[in-house]
Design a protein around this motif. Structure first.
Motif, PDB file in Angstrom:
ATOM      1  N   LEU A   5       0.828  -1.206   0.000  1.00  0.00           N
ATOM      2  CA  LEU A   5       0.000   0.000   0.000  1.00  0.00           C
ATOM      3  C   LEU A   5       0.864   1.260   0.000  1.00  0.00           C
ATOM      4  O   LEU A   5       0.542   2.242  -0.683  1.00  0.00           O
ATOM      5  CB  LEU A   5      -0.933   0.007   1.209  1.00  0.00           C
ATOM      6  N   LEU A   6       1.961   1.243   0.746  1.00  0.00           N
ATOM      7  CA  LEU A   6       2.861   2.394   0.758  1.00  0.00           C
ATOM      8  C   LEU A   6       3.506   2.608  -0.614  1.00  0.00           C
ATOM      9  O   LEU A   6       3.631   3.736  -1.078  1.00  0.00           O
ATOM     10  CB  LEU A   6       3.949   2.213   1.817  1.00  0.00           C
ATOM     11  N   LEU A   7       3.898   1.527  -1.255  1.00  0.00           N
ATOM     12  CA  LEU A   7       4.494   1.643  -2.584  1.00  0.00           C
ATOM     13  C   LEU A   7       3.498   2.168  -3.613  1.00  0.00           C
ATOM     14  O   LEU A   7       3.826   3.003  -4.450  1.00  0.00           O
ATOM     15  CB  LEU A   7       5.059   0.297  -3.033  1.00  0.00           C
ATOM     16  N   VAL A   8       2.279   1.693  -3.541  1.00  0.00           N
ATOM     17  CA  VAL A   8       1.235   2.170  -4.454  1.00  0.00           C
ATOM     18  C   VAL A   8       0.945   3.648  -4.181  1.00  0.00           C
ATOM     19  O   VAL A   8       0.804   4.444  -5.117  1.00  0.00           O
ATOM     20  CB  VAL A   8      -0.043   1.310  -4.329  1.00  0.00           C
ATOM     21  N   GLY A   9       0.886   4.020  -2.903  1.00  0.00           N
ATOM     22  CA  GLY A   9       0.662   5.421  -2.549  1.00  0.00           C
ATOM     23  C   GLY A   9       1.792   6.314  -3.029  1.00  0.00           C
ATOM     24  O   GLY A   9       1.559   7.406  -3.561  1.00  0.00           O
ATOM     25  N   LEU A  10       3.024   5.853  -2.871  1.00  0.00           N
ATOM     26  CA  LEU A  10       4.178   6.610  -3.342  1.00  0.00           C
ATOM     27  C   LEU A  10       4.154   6.753  -4.864  1.00  0.00           C
ATOM     28  O   LEU A  10       4.431   7.826  -5.405  1.00  0.00           O
ATOM     29  CB  LEU A  10       5.470   5.939  -2.889  1.00  0.00           C
ATOM     30  N   LEU A  11       3.802   5.688  -5.540  1.00  0.00           N
ATOM     31  CA  LEU A  11       3.701   5.730  -6.997  1.00  0.00           C
ATOM     32  C   LEU A  11       2.649   6.739  -7.454  1.00  0.00           C
ATOM     33  O   LEU A  11       2.877   7.522  -8.379  1.00  0.00           O
ATOM     34  CB  LEU A  11       3.383   4.337  -7.547  1.00  0.00           C
ATOM     35  N   LEU A  12       1.517   6.755  -6.788  1.00  0.00           N
ATOM     36  CA  LEU A  12       0.464   7.716  -7.131  1.00  0.00           C
ATOM     37  C   LEU A  12       0.907   9.149  -6.859  1.00  0.00           C
ATOM     38  O   LEU A  12       0.641  10.057  -7.649  1.00  0.00           O
ATOM     39  CB  LEU A  12      -0.816   7.397  -6.363  1.00  0.00           C
ATOM     40  N   LEU A  13       1.606   9.351  -5.753  1.00  0.00           N
ATOM     41  CA  LEU A  13       2.105  10.677  -5.423  1.00  0.00           C
ATOM     42  C   LEU A  13       3.106  11.163  -6.475  1.00  0.00           C
ATOM     43  O   LEU A  13       3.042  12.315  -6.926  1.00  0.00           O
ATOM     44  CB  LEU A  13       2.765  10.670  -4.041  1.00  0.00           C
ATOM     45  N   LEU A  14       4.000  10.299  -6.887  1.00  0.00           N
ATOM     46  CA  LEU A  14       4.966  10.659  -7.924  1.00  0.00           C
ATOM     47  C   LEU A  14       4.287  10.924  -9.264  1.00  0.00           C
ATOM     48  O   LEU A  14       4.688  11.824 -10.007  1.00  0.00           O
ATOM     49  CB  LEU A  14       6.024   9.562  -8.069  1.00  0.00           C
ATOM     50  N   LEU A  15       3.258  10.170  -9.562  1.00  0.00           N
ATOM     51  CA  LEU A  15       2.507  10.373 -10.806  1.00  0.00           C
ATOM     52  C   LEU A  15       1.795  11.725 -10.806  1.00  0.00           C
ATOM     53  O   LEU A  15       1.821  12.455 -11.803  1.00  0.00           O
ATOM     54  CB  LEU A  15       1.503   9.238 -10.993  1.00  0.00           C
ATOM     55  N   VAL A  16       1.201  12.092  -9.688  1.00  0.00           N
ATOM     56  CA  VAL A  16       0.533  13.388  -9.576  1.00  0.00           C
ATOM     57  C   VAL A  16       1.556  14.522  -9.687  1.00  0.00           C
ATOM     58  O   VAL A  16       1.320  15.529 -10.364  1.00  0.00           O
ATOM     59  CB  VAL A  16      -0.263  13.477  -8.250  1.00  0.00           C
ATOM     60  N   GLY A  17       2.706  14.359  -9.048  1.00  0.00           N
ATOM     61  CA  GLY A  17       3.761  15.367  -9.146  1.00  0.00           C
ATOM     62  C   GLY A  17       4.246  15.538 -10.573  1.00  0.00           C
ATOM     63  O   GLY A  17       4.449  16.655 -11.051  1.00  0.00           O
ATOM     64  N   SER A  18       4.434  14.442 -11.268  1.00  0.00           N
ATOM     65  CA  SER A  18       4.873  14.502 -12.663  1.00  0.00           C
ATOM     66  C   SER A  18       3.828  15.195 -13.532  1.00  0.00           C
ATOM     67  O   SER A  18       4.167  16.005 -14.397  1.00  0.00           O
ATOM     68  CB  SER A  18       5.131  13.082 -13.184  1.00  0.00           C
ATOM     69  N   ALA A  19       2.563  14.899 -13.302  1.00  0.00           N
ATOM     70  CA  ALA A  19       1.489  15.535 -14.074  1.00  0.00           C
ATOM     71  C   ALA A  19       1.452  17.037 -13.815  1.00  0.00           C
ATOM     72  O   ALA A  19       1.266  17.833 -14.743  1.00  0.00           O
ATOM     73  CB  ALA A  19       0.145  14.900 -13.721  1.00  0.00           C
ATOM     74  N   PHE A  20       1.669  17.439 -12.572  1.00  0.00           N
ATOM     75  CA  PHE A  20       1.663  18.859 -12.232  1.00  0.00           C
ATOM     76  C   PHE A  20       2.776  19.599 -12.965  1.00  0.00           C
ATOM     77  O   PHE A  20       2.553  20.635 -13.591  1.00  0.00           O
ATOM     78  CB  PHE A  20       1.809  19.040 -10.718  1.00  0.00           C
ATOM     79  N   PHE A  21       4.000  19.073 -12.914  1.00  0.00           N
ATOM     80  CA  PHE A  21       5.119  19.756 -13.546  1.00  0.00           C
ATOM     81  C   PHE A  21       5.018  19.723 -15.067  1.00  0.00           C
ATOM     82  O   PHE A  21       5.400  20.683 -15.739  1.00  0.00           O
ATOM     83  CB  PHE A  21       6.449  19.177 -13.061  1.00  0.00           C
ATOM     84  N   SER A  22       4.486  18.662 -15.614  1.00  0.00           N
ATOM     85  CA  SER A  22       4.297  18.606 -17.071  1.00  0.00           C
ATOM     86  C   SER A  22       3.272  19.632 -17.524  1.00  0.00           C
ATOM     87  O   SER A  22       3.452  20.293 -18.555  1.00  0.00           O
ATOM     88  CB  SER A  22       3.862  17.204 -17.492  1.00  0.00           C
ATOM     89  N   SER A  23       2.204  19.776 -16.772  1.00  0.00           N
ATOM     90  CA  SER A  23       1.178  20.754 -17.151  1.00  0.00           C
ATOM     91  C   SER A  23       1.691  22.181 -17.006  1.00  0.00           C
ATOM     92  O   SER A  23       1.343  23.054 -17.805  1.00  0.00           O
ATOM     93  CB  SER A  23      -0.094  20.553 -16.337  1.00  0.00           C
ATOM     94  N   SER A  24       2.532  22.439 -16.007  1.00  0.00           N
ATOM     95  CA  SER A  24       3.086  23.786 -15.881  1.00  0.00           C
ATOM     96  C   SER A  24       4.026  24.095 -17.037  1.00  0.00           C
ATOM     97  O   SER A  24       4.062  25.217 -17.537  1.00  0.00           O
ATOM     98  CB  SER A  24       3.802  23.959 -14.546  1.00  0.00           C
ATOM     99  N   GLU A  25       4.786  23.108 -17.477  1.00  0.00           N
ATOM    100  CA  GLU A  25       5.670  23.291 -18.634  1.00  0.00           C
ATOM    101  C   GLU A  25       4.859  23.603 -19.889  1.00  0.00           C
ATOM    102  O   GLU A  25       5.176  24.532 -20.632  1.00  0.00           O
ATOM    103  CB  GLU A  25       6.485  22.018 -18.839  1.00  0.00           C
ATOM    104  N   VAL A  26       3.803  22.876 -20.106  1.00  0.00           N
ATOM    105  CA  VAL A  26       2.957  23.086 -21.290  1.00  0.00           C
ATOM    106  C   VAL A  26       2.309  24.465 -21.245  1.00  0.00           C
ATOM    107  O   VAL A  26       2.230  25.155 -22.269  1.00  0.00           O
ATOM    108  CB  VAL A  26       1.896  21.966 -21.394  1.00  0.00           C
ATOM    109  N   SER A  27       1.889  24.898 -20.073  1.00  0.00           N
ATOM    110  CA  SER A  27       1.233  26.202 -19.981  1.00  0.00           C
ATOM    111  C   SER A  27       2.183  27.339 -20.339  1.00  0.00           C
ATOM    112  O   SER A  27       1.765  28.335 -20.918  1.00  0.00           O
ATOM    113  CB  SER A  27       0.641  26.408 -18.592  1.00  0.00           C
TER     114      SER A  27
END
Length: 64
Positions: A5-27
């Motif tokens: 569960l911790l690994l899945v949670g960490l993976l989701l957190l990293l995925l959300v972080g990556s999506a945030f930075f990618s969207s800021s780059e695109v903007s």
């Protein structure tokens, strides 16, 4: 079970972080000259920072 569960949670957190930075780059790269001109009138300091970032896109992309 808890480690899984911790690994899945960490993976989701990293995925959300990556999506945030990618969207800021695109903007940044989808700003058109009219938006930047309007930003200069309303927020001159921020507009100068945006122009500096857009003038050196390779350094901006490498920092992300």
């Amino acid at each position: 079970m808890i480690t899984l569960l911790l690994l899945v949670g960490l993976l989701l957190l990293l995925l959300v972080g990556s999506a945030f930075f990618s969207s800021s780059e695109v903007s940044y790269f989808f700003l058109n000259p009219l938006q930047i001109r309007r930003m200069k009138e309303l927020y001159p300091v921020k507009a100068k920072r945006v122009e500096r970032i857009l003038s050196e896109p390779t350094s901006f992309l490498s920092s992300i």
